[in-house]
Scaffold this motif. Sequence first.
Motif, mmCIF file in Angstrom:
data_model
loop_
_atom_site.group_PDB
_atom_site.id
_atom_site.type_symbol
_atom_site.label_atom_id
_atom_site.label_comp_id
_atom_site.label_asym_id
_atom_site.label_seq_id
_atom_site.Cartn_x
_atom_site.Cartn_y
_atom_site.Cartn_z
ATOM 1 N N ALA A 13 18.397 -71.606 0.888
ATOM 2 C CA ALA A 13 17.470 -72.327 1.769
ATOM 3 C C ALA A 13 18.087 -72.427 3.149
ATOM 4 C CB ALA A 13 17.207 -73.727 1.211
ATOM 5 N N ASP A 71 14.252 -76.185 5.817
ATOM 6 C CA ASP A 71 13.656 -76.496 4.522
ATOM 7 C C ASP A 71 14.496 -77.507 3.753
ATOM 8 O OD1 ASP A 71 11.336 -75.093 4.745
ATOM 9 O OD2 ASP A 71 12.075 -73.299 3.749
ATOM 10 N N ASP A 116 13.607 -80.803 5.014
ATOM 11 C CA ASP A 116 12.282 -81.187 4.523
ATOM 12 C C ASP A 116 12.299 -81.500 3.027
ATOM 13 O OD1 ASP A 116 10.701 -81.231 6.816
ATOM 14 O OD2 ASP A 116 10.422 -79.055 6.792
ATOM 15 N N GLY A 168 13.107 -79.628 0.607
ATOM 16 C CA GLY A 168 12.621 -78.537 -0.228
ATOM 17 C C GLY A 168 13.444 -78.311 -1.475
ATOM 18 N N ASP A 197 6.247 -79.433 2.532
ATOM 19 C CA ASP A 197 6.730 -79.114 3.868
ATOM 20 C C ASP A 197 7.656 -77.902 3.891
ATOM 21 O OD1 ASP A 197 5.344 -81.235 5.013
ATOM 22 O OD2 ASP A 197 7.021 -82.622 4.789
ATOM 23 N N ALA A 198 8.233 -77.554 2.750
ATOM 24 C CA ALA A 198 9.240 -76.493 2.689
ATOM 25 C C ALA A 198 8.583 -75.137 2.446
ATOM 26 C CB ALA A 198 10.266 -76.807 1.608
ATOM 27 N N LEU A 223 10.975 -71.907 2.074
ATOM 28 C CA LEU A 223 11.642 -71.870 0.776
ATOM 29 C C LEU A 223 10.661 -71.489 -0.322
ATOM 30 C CD1 LEU A 223 14.093 -72.286 -1.016
ATOM 31 C CD2 LEU A 223 13.553 -74.731 -1.091
#
Length: 261
Positions: A198, A202, A205, A207, A222-223, A226
């Motif tokens: 990642a 990300d 966020d 992720g 939001d990611a 990823l």
Amino acid sequence: MCSPRFFRVEYEINPWMDTGVPVDADLAVKQWERLREILIELGHTVHTLDPDPGLPDMVFAANGAFTVDGVAYGARFRFPQRGAEAAAHRAFYTTHGWPHTESAEINEGEGDFAYLPGVAGGLILAGYGFRTAPPAHAEAVEVLGRPIVPLHLTDPRFYHLDTALAALDDRTIAYYPGAFSAGSQRVLRRLFPDAVLADEADALDFGLNLVSDGRHVVLNSDAAALAARLAAAGFTPVPVELSELKKGGGSVKCCVAELRG
């Protein structure tokens, strides 16, 4: 899982918490309910703890224990604001007939432990640096009977292992290298040369604060980058919005304690 009915940010114990930023409690519950629905739709059984109005972070159920082969290694929280959560989790495991060991060392459950059953007969990756104390790793070996690889977290934004690394299946992980010390990065590269990496955006966020069943990967919506990398690696991303819970420093994985029978 535990409903965020009483979730709020009334103290600051990680870099994401800001008591000056209001939490929409109703929205938090709606987002959490959608996460629970997704897990059930994917075929998983979800047990729930009753929330306690005096414990606003109980929604982050992953921190209460770490389980392997039907044995629970209980948490001992670093900050007193969360300390009483450990008893609620202990009651769940004992009520359901799971052997539970109360830790003598500071550890925050699955927040700092990840399990790879297909590596070395069952390998535990264990984070330290901000929350879990290194002596807990030796204690976990005795309780769970599995080898442990300690990983040093060095960026306070990634204060738990589960904000920087996740198990995708029995042998595969995803992680953000920048969250770890140089030595730990070398260990991860050697153990997992095919890991999904990642980027910082990300990771920030949340992720990597994900839950995977080996095929479906439930992660923060939001990611997006990823999610694309996971799809390219053969997994099926399942995005979910958890904007309110991010205000407490957590996302998908923080909300889910995985029960490994």
